[in-house]
Design a protein around this motif. Structure first.
Motif, PDB file in Angstrom:
ATOM      1  N   GLN A   3       2.932   9.324   3.399  1.00  0.00           N
ATOM      2  CA  GLN A   3       1.853   8.823   4.230  1.00  0.00           C
ATOM      3  C   GLN A   3       1.894   7.311   4.194  1.00  0.00           C
ATOM      4  O   GLN A   3       2.225   6.697   3.196  1.00  0.00           O
ATOM      5  CB  GLN A   3       0.498   9.320   3.729  1.00  0.00           C
ATOM      6  N   ALA A   4       1.546   6.677   5.333  1.00  0.00           N
ATOM      7  CA  ALA A   4       1.658   5.229   5.420  1.00  0.00           C
ATOM      8  C   ALA A   4       0.462   4.648   6.145  1.00  0.00           C
ATOM      9  O   ALA A   4      -0.280   5.324   6.824  1.00  0.00           O
ATOM     10  CB  ALA A   4       2.947   4.853   6.152  1.00  0.00           C
ATOM     11  N   THR A   5       0.291   3.357   5.985  1.00  0.00           N
ATOM     12  CA  THR A   5      -0.732   2.627   6.718  1.00  0.00           C
ATOM     13  C   THR A   5      -0.104   1.386   7.310  1.00  0.00           C
ATOM     14  O   THR A   5       0.815   0.805   6.759  1.00  0.00           O
ATOM     15  CB  THR A   5      -1.889   2.189   5.799  1.00  0.00           C
ATOM     16  N   ASP A   6      -0.576   0.981   8.485  1.00  0.00           N
ATOM     17  CA  ASP A   6      -0.235  -0.309   9.071  1.00  0.00           C
ATOM     18  C   ASP A   6       1.261  -0.534   9.192  1.00  0.00           C
ATOM     19  O   ASP A   6       1.885  -1.225   8.385  1.00  0.00           O
ATOM     20  CB  ASP A   6      -0.853  -1.459   8.260  1.00  0.00           C
ATOM     21  N   ARG A  31      -5.573  -2.370  -1.726  1.00  0.00           N
ATOM     22  CA  ARG A  31      -6.661  -3.322  -1.931  1.00  0.00           C
ATOM     23  C   ARG A  31      -6.124  -4.744  -2.113  1.00  0.00           C
ATOM     24  O   ARG A  31      -6.688  -5.704  -1.614  1.00  0.00           O
ATOM     25  CB  ARG A  31      -7.478  -2.905  -3.156  1.00  0.00           C
ATOM     26  N   ARG A  32      -5.000  -4.868  -2.822  1.00  0.00           N
ATOM     27  CA  ARG A  32      -4.463  -6.188  -3.128  1.00  0.00           C
ATOM     28  C   ARG A  32      -3.420  -6.657  -2.099  1.00  0.00           C
ATOM     29  O   ARG A  32      -3.376  -7.838  -1.752  1.00  0.00           O
ATOM     30  CB  ARG A  32      -3.827  -6.165  -4.518  1.00  0.00           C
ATOM     31  N   TYR A  33      -2.597  -5.712  -1.615  1.00  0.00           N
ATOM     32  CA  TYR A  33      -1.456  -6.124  -0.806  1.00  0.00           C
ATOM     33  C   TYR A  33      -1.475  -5.595   0.626  1.00  0.00           C
ATOM     34  O   TYR A  33      -0.582  -5.910   1.416  1.00  0.00           O
ATOM     35  CB  TYR A  33      -0.155  -5.652  -1.473  1.00  0.00           C
ATOM     36  N   GLY A  34      -2.501  -4.813   0.958  1.00  0.00           N
ATOM     37  CA  GLY A  34      -2.523  -4.175   2.271  1.00  0.00           C
ATOM     38  C   GLY A  34      -2.534  -5.126   3.448  1.00  0.00           C
ATOM     39  O   GLY A  34      -2.141  -4.752   4.549  1.00  0.00           O
ATOM     40  N   GLY A  35      -3.002  -6.359   3.225  1.00  0.00           N
ATOM     41  CA  GLY A  35      -3.015  -7.318   4.326  1.00  0.00           C
ATOM     42  C   GLY A  35      -1.637  -7.821   4.700  1.00  0.00           C
ATOM     43  O   GLY A  35      -1.413  -8.272   5.827  1.00  0.00           O
ATOM     44  N   ASP A  36      -0.693  -7.784   3.748  1.00  0.00           N
ATOM     45  CA  ASP A  36       0.639  -8.349   3.984  1.00  0.00           C
ATOM     46  C   ASP A  36       1.758  -7.320   3.924  1.00  0.00           C
ATOM     47  O   ASP A  36       2.861  -7.586   4.416  1.00  0.00           O
ATOM     48  CB  ASP A  36       0.936  -9.433   2.943  1.00  0.00           C
ATOM     49  N   TYR A  37       1.481  -6.176   3.314  1.00  0.00           N
ATOM     50  CA  TYR A  37       2.521  -5.175   3.145  1.00  0.00           C
ATOM     51  C   TYR A  37       2.027  -3.822   3.630  1.00  0.00           C
ATOM     52  O   TYR A  37       0.828  -3.532   3.600  1.00  0.00           O
ATOM     53  CB  TYR A  37       2.951  -5.063   1.673  1.00  0.00           C
ATOM     54  N   ARG A  38       2.971  -2.995   4.048  1.00  0.00           N
ATOM     55  CA  ARG A  38       2.672  -1.632   4.444  1.00  0.00           C
ATOM     56  C   ARG A  38       2.837  -0.740   3.216  1.00  0.00           C
ATOM     57  O   ARG A  38       3.873  -0.759   2.553  1.00  0.00           O
ATOM     58  CB  ARG A  38       3.640  -1.196   5.550  1.00  0.00           C
TER      59      ARG A  38
END
Length: 558
Positions: A3-6, A31-38
């Motif tokens: 499963q993946a996001t973004d 929470r920590r890396y979701g803005g820059d990493y999938r």
């Protein structure tokens, strides 16, 4: 399932068979890396390997992999061994319990582990994030740091677009696909000043726009070597399948200045296989792409040159030199040559197939096109291992797979393990004594006419996807008049040249040809192109190695 996001960003992958733990670590990472990493998570080693392969085919980057040690079927160390072959530069973390720290320490040597992390990792601010931060920093500063990907803008049913995607995927070139009728594809076309009438449009990392590029031009712009560094070598290997790669590895590792010349992509037919399960040393199977990538990296590490998108059109003997001529008129020479040209899939002769090739009718493209077949009805034509492997692979995502076999059963031409897998797959149907009579469609494949060879009756079926694996023809026409071949075009060598004990016509040496030597002294053959060869990956690799041994013997006596 993974499963993946973004989508669209560099990946951090985590695998743990405990659903609660899997969700927890994915939550903390997001929470920590979701803005820059999938963030991609999987709940088994097998599904994680498949996720990595899909990411690789799409050209995505993977920075960090976190794997639980205690998983059934495939433990964390075994999984990381598989992952290295797909993403060798990804940083590797093993999640362990306190009792497993010994295994984690051993894994440092087995899979070049970067870190092992004890569970639980609470609080993540102290025990998880500092570790991942350091690994991401190290990855960004390595040779595997993010690089701008090649962009391909095309149409789903465009044959040239399909060929470009397959070329890039098989050569392990990261790329991103954009449909010309979607907003981002339209924006890229507009930015390049293209009207979309000629597709595909390829935008290289340096910003160069290529319209309907030829393989050689595309290869040169995406960083693949196309020009030799020298004019003379000890050994030229023609063909980059298992036999050619085996010859390049053994030739270069034994001190021969070696260059391998491949007209399309290394791996040959084996490189297009979704899964090879009977190759020695891989009890869980290995994809053709993974095996090819490992062999290619191994050959280059020993110093072999690999030239891509170079078509060989001639071979001549000039004294002790063997001259290899290319389609552009240039040439290189060597003391010896190994012909490992392999075979190509035979084309289906039914009316309509030629016009629809690349637009619903595909030859050996199951890996590249598989994601587009999700939830669709798919037909596979053929009764040998390549067809069986494709059917099993496609069945994982397709609604149904129908295997069309001309013969009365699969047992005459397919390995037993594959027949078992096909029988166990609930969405695979085998239709024996059935052939394609005609393919129908305007812009793409829409319908097939099937003919029952037993009754002579015909049937029309609606389908948009057909993959064809109906045997192979040797790629040896360019050798006509240079070396002796059998009536099917396969190259004769060794004892097959002297059935009556006499040397072949024109043979001037006072010894008979060596086992894999052709009718031209110093020119050897290995793999599927050889007459009466076994047509198996293991035997092809073995013949590549044996040919190098015979090259040494030839050079010593020349």
């Amino acid at each position: 399932m993974a499963q993946a996001t973004d989508a669209g960003r560099t990946v951090i992958l985590t695998v743990d068979d405990d659903p609660g733990v899997s969700r927890a670590i994915a939550r903390d990472l997001r929470r920590r890396y979701g803005g820059d990493y999938r963030i991609v998570r999987a709940e088994s080693g097998e599904s994680a390997v498949e996720a990595l392969r899909e990411l690789k085919l799409r050209g995505d980057l993977v920075a960090v992999i976190l794997a639980d040690y205690r998983m059934p079927q495939m433990n964390g160390i075994e999984f990381l061994e598989e992952a290295i072959g797909v993403y060798p530069g990804a940083r590797r973390v093993l999640l362990t319990a306190y009792a497993d720290t010994g295994a984690a320490i051993d894994a440092i040597n087995v899979v070049d582990l970067d870190h092992y992390l004890l569970k639980p990792w609470d609080p993540p601010e102290e025990k998880l994030y500092p570790v991942v931060d350091d690994l991401l920093t190290a990855w960004r500063s390595s040779d595997f740091r993010p690089v701008p990907a090649t962009k391909v803008v095309g149409h789903r049913w465009s044959a040239p677009s399909s060929r470009v995607r397959e070329f890039l995927a098989r050569n392990q070139v990261p790329y991103r696909w954009y449909s010309s009728d979607e907003p981002e594809g339209s924006r890229l076309l507009e930015a390049a000043g293209a009207d979309g009438r000629r597709l595909p449009l390829v935008l290289t990392p340096d910003g160069t726009a290529l319209t309907e590029p030829e393989p050689a031009d595309l290869a040169a712009h995406v960083g693949l070597a196309t020009a030799p560094s020298a004019e003379f070598y000890d050994l030229v290997v023609i063909g980059g399948g298992p036999a050619g790669l085996g010859a390049a590895v053994y030739g270069s590792s034994e001190g021969l200045r070696t260059v391998l010349v491949e007209r399309s992509a290394t791996g040959g037919q084996a490189g297009q296989s979704s899964r090879i399960e009977n190759y020695l040393g891989f009890p869980d199977g290995v994809s053709g792409a993974q095996l090819t990538d490992r062999a290619r990296r191994q050959a280059t590490r020993f110093g072999a040159e690999i030239l891509t998108a170079r078509e060989v059109t001639g071979l001549e003997a000039h004294g002790a030199a063997r001259v290899v001529r290319f389609s552009d008129g240039s040439a290189i020479a060597a003391h010896s040559v190994i012909l490992a040209t392999g075979v190509s899939y035979r084309q289906l002769g039914a009316p309509g197939c030629d016009d629809l090739t690349g637009r619903g009718v595909y030859y050996g493209s199951a890996l590249t096109e598989a994601s587009s077949c999700e939830g669709q009805d798919v037909y596979v034509v053929g009764g040998a291992n390549s067809a069986g492997q494709a059917a099993v692979f496609l069945s994982q995502g397709a609604k149904s797979v129908t295997l069309l076999v001309r013969g009365e059963s699969l047992s005459a031409s397919m390995s037993y393990y594959l027949i078992q897998q096909i029988e166990e797959a609930p969405n695979i149907t085998v239709r024996t004594r059935t052939v394609v009579g005609e393919a129908h469609g305007a812009e793409h494949l829409e319908r097939l006419t099937l003919r029952d060879e037993a009754t002579g009756g015909s049937e029309s079926v609606d389908v948009q996807w057909m993959f064809v694996f109906i045997g192979a023809a040797p790629l040896t026409d360019w050798l006509d008049g240079t070396v002796l071949r059998d009536r099917y075009g396969f190259i004769l060598a060794g004892p097959d040249l002297t059935p009556d004990g006499r040397p072949p016509v024109g043979w001037e040496l006072d010894r008979p040809p060596y086992h894999l030597e052709t009718s031209a002294p110093g020119v050897f053959v290995a793999g599927d192109a050889r007459a009466l060869s076994a047509k198996r990956v293991a035997s092809a690799v073995g013949e590549g190695a044996m040919a190098v041994m015979l090259v040494h013997r030839y050079l010593e006596q020349s």
